[in-house]
Design an enzyme around this catalytic site. Structure first.
Site, short mmCIF file in Angstrom:
data_model
loop_
_atom_site.label_atom_id
_atom_site.label_comp_id
_atom_site.label_asym_id
_atom_site.label_seq_id
_atom_site.Cartn_x
_atom_site.Cartn_y
_atom_site.Cartn_z
N ASP A 209 0.87 -1.07 -0.02
CA ASP A 209 0.01 0.01 0.00
C ASP A 209 0.90 1.30 0.00
O ASP A 209 1.68 1.63 0.96
CB ASP A 209 -0.95 0.02 1.18
CG ASP A 209 -1.80 1.19 0.98
OD1 ASP A 209 -1.90 2.10 0.27
OD2 ASP A 209 -2.99 1.04 2.02
N HIS A 211 -0.31 4.20 -0.12
CA HIS A 211 -1.22 5.30 0.65
C HIS A 211 -1.31 6.61 -0.17
O HIS A 211 -1.35 7.63 0.44
CB HIS A 211 -0.74 5.52 2.07
CG HIS A 211 -1.26 4.44 2.95
ND1 HIS A 211 -0.27 3.40 3.50
CD2 HIS A 211 -2.12 4.08 3.45
CE1 HIS A 211 -0.82 2.59 4.46
NE2 HIS A 211 -2.21 2.99 4.32
N GLU A 235 -0.66 -0.37 -4.26
CA GLU A 235 -1.83 0.28 -4.09
C GLU A 235 -1.81 1.71 -4.06
O GLU A 235 -0.96 2.24 -3.42
CB GLU A 235 -2.48 -0.38 -2.73
CG GLU A 235 -3.77 0.26 -2.21
CD GLU A 235 -4.26 -0.50 -1.06
OE1 GLU A 235 -4.02 -1.47 -0.80
OE2 GLU A 235 -4.83 0.20 -0.08
N GLU A 261 -10.30 2.87 -2.49
CA GLU A 261 -10.63 3.38 -1.15
C GLU A 261 -11.05 4.67 -1.08
O GLU A 261 -11.77 5.14 -0.23
CB GLU A 261 -9.61 3.04 -0.25
CG GLU A 261 -8.52 3.78 -0.11
CD GLU A 261 -7.47 3.14 0.91
OE1 GLU A 261 -6.86 2.24 0.67
OE2 GLU A 261 -7.18 3.84 1.75
N HIS A 311 -11.87 -2.66 0.44
CA HIS A 311 -11.21 -1.93 1.45
C HIS A 311 -11.82 -2.27 2.73
O HIS A 311 -13.04 -1.94 2.98
CB HIS A 311 -10.88 -0.37 1.06
CG HIS A 311 -10.23 0.38 2.19
ND1 HIS A 311 -10.81 1.26 3.05
CD2 HIS A 311 -8.75 0.53 2.54
CE1 HIS A 311 -9.90 1.83 3.78
NE2 HIS A 311 -8.76 1.28 3.37
MG LIG Z 1 -4.83 1.83 1.28
#
Ligand SMILES: [Mg+2]
Length: 386
Positions: A209, A211, A235, A261, A311
């Protein structure tokens, strides 16, 4: 049947989340009562922490006034009423989070009213259990990260996700300005994933991830550096506002991408799918529009043969609602959860959750099949919200 009350609950959780030095987080649930004695449960739980959660609780109090007297079985109509009422505030974020919490609670009521689990109302099971991917505790050193990842695999997880850059650098989502990363943090992060792959072996899936923290050249470099370690996906390479940035990253990396997400409703997933920008999509059932919207996004993605992987960085209603949907979805990869033992979620619930071979077992009980424990909520309510 009529809605008589919408009661938000803002409570502290039973344990810190996976972030380095994370504070004890708070969670937002929605209790929807009816004149026939049925109660449905929804969840929002948003970020950053109690600031956002307090704001959303205040908004939910107003939505409660707005929905009193509505028929809770007319889920689609109520969804549109909430969504369209707040479009001047925007059609994403707080608006869809409120629609999500109400929607999930109404599906819970409908299932109870008809005496069937929600997945029966969505077409029935296409699989018996819900495979999970899970997290492990962040650490600043390679050795401790490898040990933590190995421990989660030893507990039974077959797929683990982490953000090695956040772990190594103590970064957070509020940091983004230039989208760059310190080279020593980057090097430590790459060593973490190399060590984890070596320790867990080839049969465990490792997801990364990012972010949404990086600019285009940084995201491209990071993804390419992790590619040799057989990562399942990279991600949110860049912040979510630019589909063009995602396209540029995608054209220059050899690994699969997952986003979603921070995308809200089917309307924001369609361009991602149309432009072939992501290999997986990961809507959050408590943010993107609820059970109704998650099912629609799943079907939309199915027409592109893109799997969904919902998510979940919040609480137990999120995982219960997501599981009800993905039981019925052919194009499903895995559902996100914190730890594979699911103890975190069970602490909130009347009935503990059960897992087998890294997959969630879902009962045939009506509605969501479980309910929040009122004693827990009352004992942990954040005091200044009511
Ligand atoms: Mg995430």
């Amino acid at each position: 049947m009529r809605i008589t009350r919408i009661r938000p609950w803002h409570v502290t959780g039973p344990a810190p989340r996976v972030d380095v030095d994370a504070p004890r987080l708070s969670y937002v649930f929605l209790q929807v009562d009816t004149d026939e004695g049925l109660t449905g449960w929804g969840e929002i739980t948003t970020y950053p922490g109690t600031i956002a959660n307090r704001t959303i609780v205040a908004a939910l109090e107003q939505v409660g006034e707005f929905l009193r007297g509505e028929d809770p079985l007319q889920i689609e109509a109520v969804w549109h009423k909430v969504f369209r009422a707040f479009t001047y505030m925007g059609t994403r974020g707080a608006t869809t989070a409120m629609a999500s919490a109400v929607d999930i609670a109404l599906w819970d009521i409908k299932g109870q009213a008809l005496g069937v689990p929600i997945h029966q109302l969505l077409g029935g099971r296409v699989r018996e259990t819900v495979p999970l991917y899970t997290h492990f505790q962040y650490a600043r050193t390679v050795e401790q990260m490898v040990a933590n990842a190995s421990a989660e695999v030893a507990r039974g997880s077959r797929a683990i996700k982490t953000d090695p850059f956040m772990a190594a650098g103590g970064l957070s989502n509020v940091r983004y300005i230039d989208g760059q990363i310190d080279r020593s943090v980057e090097n430590t992060a790459v060593a973490m994933i190399a060590g984890i792959r070596s320790a867990v072996g080839a049969d465990i899936e490792v997801l990364i991830d990012a972010h949404a923290l990086y600019n285009v050249p940084t995201a491209i470099r990071l993804a390419n550096r992790l590619a040799p370690y057989d990562i399942t996906w990279f991600e949110e390479p860049c912040p979510p506002e630019s589909y063009d940035a995602l396209e540029q990253v995608r054209s220059q990396i050899p690994v699969r991408i997952s986003v979603g997400e921070r995308l809200y409703t089917r309307f924001e997933f369609l361009p991602v799918l149309n432009r072939h920008l992501s290999d997986y999509v990961m809507p959050d059932v408590t943010w993107t529009g609820g059970i109704s919207e998650l099912k629609k996004i799943a079907t939309l993605a199915e027409t592109f043969y893109v799997p969904i992987s919902p998510h979940d960085a919040s609480g137990p209603i999120n995982i219960l609602a997501g599981a009800q949907v993905v039981l019925t979805v052919p194009n499903f990869y895995r559902l996100e959860a914190r730890r594979v033992d699911l103890e975190f979620y069970s602490a909130f619930l009347e009935e503990p959750l059960h897992v087998r071979d890294g997959a969630l077992l879902v009962s045939e009980r009506a509605g969501l099949g479980n309910r929040l424990n009122l004693e827990y909520l009352q004992a942990h309510e954040v005091s200044n919200t009511r």
